[in-house]
Design a protein around this motif. Structure first.
Motif, short mmCIF file in Angstrom:
data_model
loop_
_atom_site.label_atom_id
_atom_site.label_comp_id
_atom_site.label_asym_id
_atom_site.label_seq_id
_atom_site.Cartn_x
_atom_site.Cartn_y
_atom_site.Cartn_z
N UNK A 1 57.97 37.27 -26.23
CA UNK A 1 58.80 37.34 -25.02
C UNK A 1 58.58 38.65 -24.26
N UNK A 2 58.65 38.57 -22.95
CA UNK A 2 58.52 39.76 -22.12
C UNK A 2 59.82 40.55 -22.14
N UNK A 3 59.73 41.88 -22.01
CA UNK A 3 60.95 42.68 -21.86
C UNK A 3 61.70 42.28 -20.58
N UNK A 4 62.89 42.79 -20.39
CA UNK A 4 63.76 42.37 -19.30
C UNK A 4 63.20 42.61 -17.89
N UNK A 5 63.10 43.86 -17.47
CA UNK A 5 62.71 44.19 -16.11
C UNK A 5 61.66 45.29 -16.12
N UNK A 6 60.57 45.12 -15.38
CA UNK A 6 59.55 46.17 -15.37
C UNK A 6 60.01 47.39 -14.57
N UNK A 7 59.54 48.57 -15.00
CA UNK A 7 59.80 49.79 -14.23
C UNK A 7 59.01 49.75 -12.93
N UNK A 8 57.76 49.27 -13.01
CA UNK A 8 56.91 49.09 -11.82
C UNK A 8 56.00 47.90 -12.04
N UNK A 9 55.45 47.39 -10.93
CA UNK A 9 54.42 46.35 -10.96
C UNK A 9 53.31 46.77 -10.03
N UNK A 10 52.10 46.33 -10.36
CA UNK A 10 50.93 46.63 -9.52
C UNK A 10 49.95 45.47 -9.62
N UNK A 11 49.06 45.38 -8.66
CA UNK A 11 47.97 44.43 -8.71
C UNK A 11 46.69 45.21 -8.92
N UNK A 12 45.92 44.84 -9.92
CA UNK A 12 44.64 45.51 -10.18
C UNK A 12 43.66 45.12 -9.07
N UNK A 13 43.15 46.11 -8.37
CA UNK A 13 42.26 45.89 -7.23
C UNK A 13 40.84 46.31 -7.60
N UNK A 14 39.89 45.90 -6.77
CA UNK A 14 38.48 46.21 -7.02
C UNK A 14 38.24 47.72 -7.12
#
Length: 128
Positions: free
Chosen positions: A4-17
Motif C-alpha cells: 500500500x502507498x503511504x497517505x499523502x506525498x510531500x511532493x510530486x514530479x514528472x520525470x522529464x527528458x
C-alpha cells in the motif's frame, strides 16, 4: 499483493527528458534532489523555518524511473533532536499511461533548524 502507498506525498514530479541518463531513465542524482526537497518540505513545516540538509544516507534504488513517470515523494520525520530532524523519504513511481505503481527508492536525510541569523536553533524554538 501490492504494497500500500503511504497517505499523502510531500511532493510530486514528472520525470522529464532533461532528467534522464544515457539509458533513458531518471538520473539517480535527480531523484536524490527531489527527495531532499520532500524532506525539506516536511522539516521546514515542522520547525516553522529554514531547515537545510546536512547529511543523507541509507539510500536504496529498487526500480528505475522512466521518463514520463509520475513520481511521488513521501516524507516523514522519524527522529528529532534539539536542532536536527531525521526524515525518511520513500519514492514511488506510477507509469504515465496506467495505474501501476512500484517503490523506486528510499533514503534518509538529516536537516537542521536554522534561525534568521543562519545559526542552528531549537526545532521547537522561535524563528529569530
Amino acid at each position: 499483493m501490492a504494497e500500500p502507498l503511504p497517505a499523502t506525498p510531500a511532493i510530486r514530479a514528472t520525470a522529464m527528458a532533461a532528467d534522464a541518463n544515457p539509458y533513458g531513465t531518471a538520473f539517480v542524482g535527480w531523484l536524490m534532489g527531489q527527495m531532499a526537497l520532500a524532506a525539506g518540505s516536511v522539516a521546514s513545516q515542522r520547525c516553522r523555518g529554514r531547515a537545510p540538509v546536512v547529511a543523507a544516507d541509507g539510500f536504496s534504488f529498487s526500480a528505475p524511473v522512466q521518463i514520463g513517470d509520475e513520481v511521488s515523494f513521501y516524507a516523514a520525520i522519524t527522529a528529532t533532536g534539539r536542532t536536527s530532524m531525521t526524515v525518511a523519504v520513500d519514492v514511488w513511481r506510477r507509469e504515465r499511461h496506467g495505474d501501476g505503481t512500484e517503490r523506486a527508492a528510499t533514503g534518509n536525510f538529516t536537516l537542521v533548524a536554522m534561525g534568521a541569523d543562519g545559526s542552528p536553533r531549537a526545532v521547537d524554538g522561535p524563528y529569530i
